[in-house]
Design an enzyme around this catalytic site. Structure first.
Site, PDB file in Angstrom:
ATOM      1  N   ASN A 112       0.900  -1.104  -0.012  1.00  0.00           N
ATOM      2  CA  ASN A 112       0.165  -0.023  -0.085  1.00  0.00           C
ATOM      3  C   ASN A 112       0.896   1.199   0.047  1.00  0.00           C
ATOM      4  OD1 ASN A 112      -2.349   1.596   0.174  1.00  0.00           O
ATOM      5  ND2 ASN A 112      -1.840   1.813   2.472  1.00  0.00           N
ATOM      6  N   HIS A 114       0.757   5.189   1.623  1.00  0.00           N
ATOM      7  CA  HIS A 114      -0.087   6.094   2.482  1.00  0.00           C
ATOM      8  C   HIS A 114       0.744   7.266   2.308  1.00  0.00           C
ATOM      9  CE1 HIS A 114      -2.570   6.879   5.812  1.00  0.00           C
ATOM     10  NE2 HIS A 114      -1.320   7.508   6.323  1.00  0.00           N
ATOM     11  N   ASP A 146      -1.073  -5.611   6.485  1.00  0.00           N
ATOM     12  CA  ASP A 146      -1.471  -6.600   7.392  1.00  0.00           C
ATOM     13  C   ASP A 146      -2.769  -6.395   7.616  1.00  0.00           C
ATOM     14  OD1 ASP A 146      -1.443  -4.571   9.030  1.00  0.00           O
ATOM     15  OD2 ASP A 146       0.252  -5.413  10.256  1.00  0.00           O
ATOM     16  N   GLU A 179       4.653  10.352  -4.356  1.00  0.00           N
ATOM     17  CA  GLU A 179       4.018   8.849  -4.365  1.00  0.00           C
ATOM     18  C   GLU A 179       4.179   8.495  -5.940  1.00  0.00           C
ATOM     19  OE1 GLU A 179       0.224   9.217  -1.523  1.00  0.00           O
ATOM     20  OE2 GLU A 179      -0.201   9.466  -3.473  1.00  0.00           O
TER      21      GLU A 179
HETATM   22  C1  GRF Z   1      -3.057   8.584  -2.628  1.00  0.00           C
HETATM   23  O1  GRF Z   1      -2.796   9.599  -1.841  1.00  0.00           O
HETATM   24  C2  GRF Z   1      -2.551   7.372  -1.454  1.00  0.00           C
HETATM   25  O2  GRF Z   1      -1.561   7.823  -0.698  1.00  0.00           O
HETATM   26  C3  GRF Z   1      -3.528   7.284  -0.582  1.00  0.00           C
HETATM   27  O3  GRF Z   1      -4.913   7.352  -1.511  1.00  0.00           O
HETATM   28  C4  GRF Z   1      -4.393   8.313  -2.679  1.00  0.00           C
HETATM   29  C5  GRF Z   1      -4.901   7.701  -3.894  1.00  0.00           C
HETATM   30  O4  GRF Z   1      -4.644   8.594  -5.043  1.00  0.00           O
HETATM   31  N1  GRF Z   1      -3.616   5.952  -0.125  1.00  0.00           N
HETATM   32  P1  GRF Z   1      -4.857   8.134  -6.604  1.00  0.00           P
HETATM   33  O5  GRF Z   1      -6.167   7.586  -6.527  1.00  0.00           O
HETATM   34  O6  GRF Z   1      -3.810   7.137  -6.732  1.00  0.00           O
HETATM   35  O7  GRF Z   1      -4.666   9.368  -7.253  1.00  0.00           O
END
Ligand code: GRF
Length: 199
Positions: A112, A114, A146, A179
């Site tokens: 995941n 975050h 998890d 990200e």
């Molecule tokens: C991201 O900011 C991620 O960190 C969180 O949800 C968001 C998803 O954004 N878990 P996207 O749909 O990938 O634009």
């Protein structure tokens, strides 16, 4: 050449992380292939992006709960991913907690991303939490999944400054840019050492 790592991407929202992964694959530096995109939201942007990238995508009705899947839906999710040959499940803005059926079907094979430097600020709107706490730095974390919320073992982090005048939106945008660098890179690293991580 090692065969591409087959990914299953789960998302509930706009899908910008899915797009970053699909672009890294198209650019040739991520040795992977998205076997299936699954969403719990019928009109999620990730469905349109999957179509644009020629990736099979399905909407799987979640059942009566808000934060998790109906057990039968989760069994169906696990089976759909297995039938698509998925080796690594990638959560990309998936807004439901996974339970036993998925975690058992894909042990240490679910990751995941975050939007905070975990263990700080788990849960919703983590960028807003960081802003309200007066942090000078936040970021994003990729971790194994998890049964807890944003609790699994950490794989990688990228930090992002909180700048004077930041709003929740500007900070979230800066975190998302991080990200989009970090997630494809982590998956590329896992793909490169697939022999050990899939053992
Ligand atoms: C991201 O900011 C991620 O960190 C969180 O949800 C968001 C998803 O954004 N878990 P996207 O749909 O990938 O634009």
């Amino acid at each position: 050449m090692t065969p591409p790592l087959v990914l299953g991407v789960l998302g509930s929202g706009k899908g910008s992380n899915f797009a970053a992964i699909a672009e890294a694959i198209a650019d040739g530096w991520l040795n992977a292939k998205v076997g299936l995109v699954v969403t719990d939201v019928p009109d999620a942007g990730i469905l349109r992006l999957a179509a644009a990238h020629g990736v099979p995508a399905v909407h799987l009705p979640p059942g009566r709960f808000k934060t998790k899947l109906e057990p039968e839906s989760e069994q169906l999710l696990a089976r759909s991913l297995q039938d698509a040959g998925v080796e690594l499940v990638v959560l990309a803005g998936y807004m439901r907690l996974l339970k036993e059926p998925m975690v058992t079907a894909f042990p240490r094979r679910i990751i995941n991303i975050h939007p905070s430097l975990l263990p700080k600020f788990p849960g919703l709107a983590a960028w807003q939490q960081a802003l309200e706490a007066g942090e000078s730095e936040t970021g994003c974390t990729v971790h194994y999944v998890d049964l807890g919320m944003d609790t699994g073992p950490m794989i990688a982090q990228e930090s992002v400054p909180v700048l004077p005048g930041d709003t929740a939106e500007t900070l979230h945008t800066r975190i998302q840019q991080a990200e989009h660098r970090l997630y494809p890179q982590v998956i590329a690293d896992l793909a490169a050492r697939r022999a050990t991580f899939l053992a």
